[in-house]
Design an enzyme around this catalytic site. Structure first.
Site, PDB file in Angstrom:
ATOM      1  N   SER A  97       0.723  -1.076  -0.023  1.00 45.03           N
ATOM      2  CA  SER A  97      -0.055  -0.074   0.039  1.00 45.03           C
ATOM      3  C   SER A  97       0.837   1.207   0.019  1.00 45.03           C
ATOM      4  CB  SER A  97      -0.906  -0.062   1.244  1.00 45.03           C
ATOM      5  OG  SER A  97      -1.449   1.347   1.556  1.00 45.03           O
ATOM      6  N   TYR A 112      -2.163  -0.900  10.370  1.00 48.05           N
ATOM      7  CA  TYR A 112      -2.203  -1.394   9.071  1.00 48.05           C
ATOM      8  C   TYR A 112      -1.133  -1.069   8.122  1.00 48.05           C
ATOM      9  CZ  TYR A 112      -3.887  -1.031   4.074  1.00 48.05           C
ATOM     10  OH  TYR A 112      -3.628  -1.134   3.029  1.00 48.05           O
ATOM     11  N   LYS A 133       2.135  -3.480   6.573  1.00 48.16           N
ATOM     12  CA  LYS A 133       2.521  -3.447   4.899  1.00 48.16           C
ATOM     13  C   LYS A 133       3.907  -3.148   4.890  1.00 48.16           C
ATOM     14  CE  LYS A 133      -1.427  -4.497   3.511  1.00 48.16           C
ATOM     15  NZ  LYS A 133      -1.663  -5.778   2.754  1.00 48.16           N
TER      16      LYS A 133
HETATM   17  C1  UD1 Z   1      -5.746   5.015   3.089  1.00 43.97           C
HETATM   18  C2  UD1 Z   1      -4.340   4.545   2.627  1.00 43.97           C
HETATM   19  C3  UD1 Z   1      -4.538   3.341   1.406  1.00 43.97           C
HETATM   20  C4  UD1 Z   1      -5.231   2.379   2.321  1.00 43.97           C
HETATM   21  C5  UD1 Z   1      -6.683   2.821   2.776  1.00 43.97           C
HETATM   22  C6  UD1 Z   1      -7.328   1.698   3.246  1.00 43.97           C
HETATM   23  C7  UD1 Z   1      -3.020   6.616   2.521  1.00 43.97           C
HETATM   24  C8  UD1 Z   1      -2.405   7.578   1.764  1.00 43.97           C
HETATM   25  N1  UD1 Z   1      -3.901   5.726   1.952  1.00 43.97           N
HETATM   26  O1  UD1 Z   1      -6.376   5.414   2.166  1.00 43.97           O
HETATM   27  O2  UD1 Z   1      -3.090   2.921   1.475  1.00 43.97           O
HETATM   28  O3  UD1 Z   1      -5.083   1.220   1.453  1.00 43.97           O
HETATM   29  O4  UD1 Z   1      -6.307   3.797   3.524  1.00 43.97           O
HETATM   30  O5  UD1 Z   1      -8.472   2.008   3.929  1.00 43.97           O
HETATM   31  O6  UD1 Z   1      -2.687   6.326   3.480  1.00 43.97           O
HETATM   32  N2  UD1 Z   1     -12.796  11.226   3.223  1.00 43.97           N
HETATM   33  C9  UD1 Z   1     -13.823  12.355   3.528  1.00 43.97           C
HETATM   34  N3  UD1 Z   1     -14.986  11.764   3.956  1.00 43.97           N
HETATM   35  C10 UD1 Z   1     -15.087  10.578   4.123  1.00 43.97           C
HETATM   36  C11 UD1 Z   1     -14.259   9.724   3.832  1.00 43.97           C
HETATM   37  C12 UD1 Z   1     -12.751   9.774   3.266  1.00 43.97           C
HETATM   38  O7  UD1 Z   1     -13.516  13.379   3.092  1.00 43.97           O
HETATM   39  O8  UD1 Z   1     -16.314  10.240   4.746  1.00 43.97           O
HETATM   40  C13 UD1 Z   1     -11.681  11.730   2.690  1.00 43.97           C
HETATM   41  C14 UD1 Z   1     -10.343  11.432   3.212  1.00 43.97           C
HETATM   42  O9  UD1 Z   1     -10.125  12.314   4.257  1.00 43.97           O
HETATM   43  C15 UD1 Z   1      -9.412  11.125   2.299  1.00 43.97           C
HETATM   44  C16 UD1 Z   1      -9.947  10.748   1.245  1.00 43.97           C
HETATM   45  O10 UD1 Z   1     -11.201  11.071   1.419  1.00 43.97           O
HETATM   46  O11 UD1 Z   1      -8.597  12.423   1.912  1.00 43.97           O
HETATM   47  C17 UD1 Z   1      -9.856   9.177   0.777  1.00 43.97           C
HETATM   48  O12 UD1 Z   1     -10.274   8.658   1.873  1.00 43.97           O
HETATM   49  P1  UD1 Z   1     -10.132   6.850   1.975  1.00 43.97           P
HETATM   50  O13 UD1 Z   1     -11.102   6.553   0.849  1.00 43.97           O
HETATM   51  O14 UD1 Z   1     -10.385   6.771   3.224  1.00 43.97           O
HETATM   52  O15 UD1 Z   1      -8.819   6.453   1.632  1.00 43.97           O
HETATM   53  P2  UD1 Z   1      -7.268   7.135   2.239  1.00 43.97           P
HETATM   54  O16 UD1 Z   1      -7.346   7.441   3.685  1.00 43.97           O
HETATM   55  O17 UD1 Z   1      -6.585   7.839   1.283  1.00 43.97           O
END
Ligand code: UD1
Length: 336
Positions: A123, A148, A152
């Site tokens: 990841s 997590y 990895k």
């Molecule tokens: C993270 C990890 C990724 C991992 C994944 C597993 C990083 C960069 N990425 O992804 O490697 O496989 O977790 O779950 O560390 N968001 C909102 N509102 C929400 C949900 C999310 O604004 O309700 C935003 C988050 O703040 C983020 C983006 O959407 O900026 C993506 O979030 P998400 O889909 O949870 O993935 P990551 O946290 O990037």
């Protein structure tokens, strides 16, 4: 053998392996985090019977029995693992036990049963909070921000050290950025057992009325619109890269014993841009609320995937429209 073969990326990889016409995948999955019904869906989409073992690969005896039965497993693609960032903070030991215990057994099986290739699900979270973007494979591994991500990092280290003493197997760690979307048929896709915490599954749940609203976690980051930037990539492209990694190891006898390769689209997309794209593509206006930052989020991360392009001859075939439209199609199919 695809461990975690009924999970989100594992099941898509089973489809891409079959579609390549070169492989006969066997799925192994305990179904603690996946749905056994996925098997029937994969069979319906591919028009093929797919062998599946309902086995927890942490249980070495039962896991090794599969190799005794199947005899000539050429490669393992190892997905089976827990993957929720917040959950890993709550139950860290279960993450270490499950994600690393399973890998221990997979490595031992490679040697004992002469498996020639191992592809490991890694990841981009291993990079932590990066200083320079885009992130290529020479970017140093950072301080892990959750158990997590730490599993990895340790997993990749296990592969490296093991490769030193067992070079008869070749090992590739594929570092995924943010896999989203569903099979373009819209007939299978992500199916979180508990409430999802990733962005797109939450968006589709809000759009279909299963959730009231989407919280935007932070709009005060130092990014172009203040929201976090991620590198979203279609799950079928991620799956296809696994097929290409196997093909690469087969045709390149001089490939290094261990290698790590990024899988991202190379494009950074912000949360607000995702919302705008979702509204445009699905025609559904999401109910959105701006809230504070989520602990542990990095402001921006996206990939330089040149290594995957050059070594594997892999390129993304799907764009953001495909990612969102397929996820939306699958969500509607799922809740019918
Ligand atoms: C993270 C990890 C990724 C991992 C994944 C597993 C990083 C960069 N990425 O992804 O490697 O496989 O977790 O779950 O560390 N968001 C909102 N509102 C929400 C949900 C999310 O604004 O309700 C935003 C988050 O703040 C983020 C983006 O959407 O900026 C993506 O979030 P998400 O889909 O949870 O993935 P990551 O946290 O990037």
């Amino acid at each position: 053998m695809v461990t975690g073969g009924l999970g989100y990326i594992g099941s898509q990889t089973i489809l891409e392996l079959i579609r390549s016409g070169e492989y006969e995948p066997i799925a192994v999955d305990s179904c603690v985090r996946s749905n056994p019904e996925t098997l029937g869906r994969l069979e319906a989409i591919s028009g093929r019977k797919i062998k599946h073992y309902l086995t927890d690969i942490c249980d070495k005896e039962n896991f090794f029995r599969i190799f005794e039965e199947e005899k000539n497993i050429a490669a393992i693609i190892h997905f089976a693992a827990f993957k929720s960032v917040p959950e890993s903070v709550e139950i860290p030991l279960e993450y270490y036990r499950n994600n690393l215990g399973s890998l221990e057994n997979v490595l031992e099986a490679c040697t004992k049963y002469s498996v020639k290739q191992l592809i490991f699900s890694s990841s981009c979270s291993i990079y932590g909070d990066v200083e320079k973007l885009p992130v290529d494979e020479s970017t140093p591994v950072g301080t892990p921000f959750c158990p997590y991500a730490h599993t990895k990092q340790i997993g990749e280290q296990m592969l490296r050290f093991y490769a030193d003493i067992h070079p008869e197997t070749k090992y590739i760690a594929l570092r995924y950025f943010n896999p989203i979307g569903a099979d373009m048929s819209g007939k299978t896709g992500e199916e979180p057992k508990d409430a999802p915490n990733n962005l797109l599954p939450i968006m589709t749940q809000v759009a279909s009325g299963q959730r009231e609203c989407l919280s935007v976690f932070g709009t005060d980051y130092d990014t172009r619109d203040g929201s976090c930037i991620r590198d979203y990539i279609h799950v079928a492209d991620i799956a296809d890269a696994h097929v290409k990694a196997l093909q690469y190891l087969e045709k390149e006898p001089n490939a290094p014993v261990f290698d790590a390769i990024n899988l991202g689209s190379g494009n950074g997309v912000s949360v607000l841009e995702m919302i705008e794209a979702f509204d445009r593509i699905t025609g559904v206006k999401l109910n959105v609320k701006r809230t504070g930052r989520r602990a542990g989020d990095v402001p921006a991360i996206y990939s330089n995937s040149t290594k995957a392009h050059t070594l594997l001859g892999w390129h993304c075939r799907h764009n953001l429209d495909d990612m969102i439209s397929s996820a939306w199609k699958w969500e509607q199919e799922r809740i019918r």
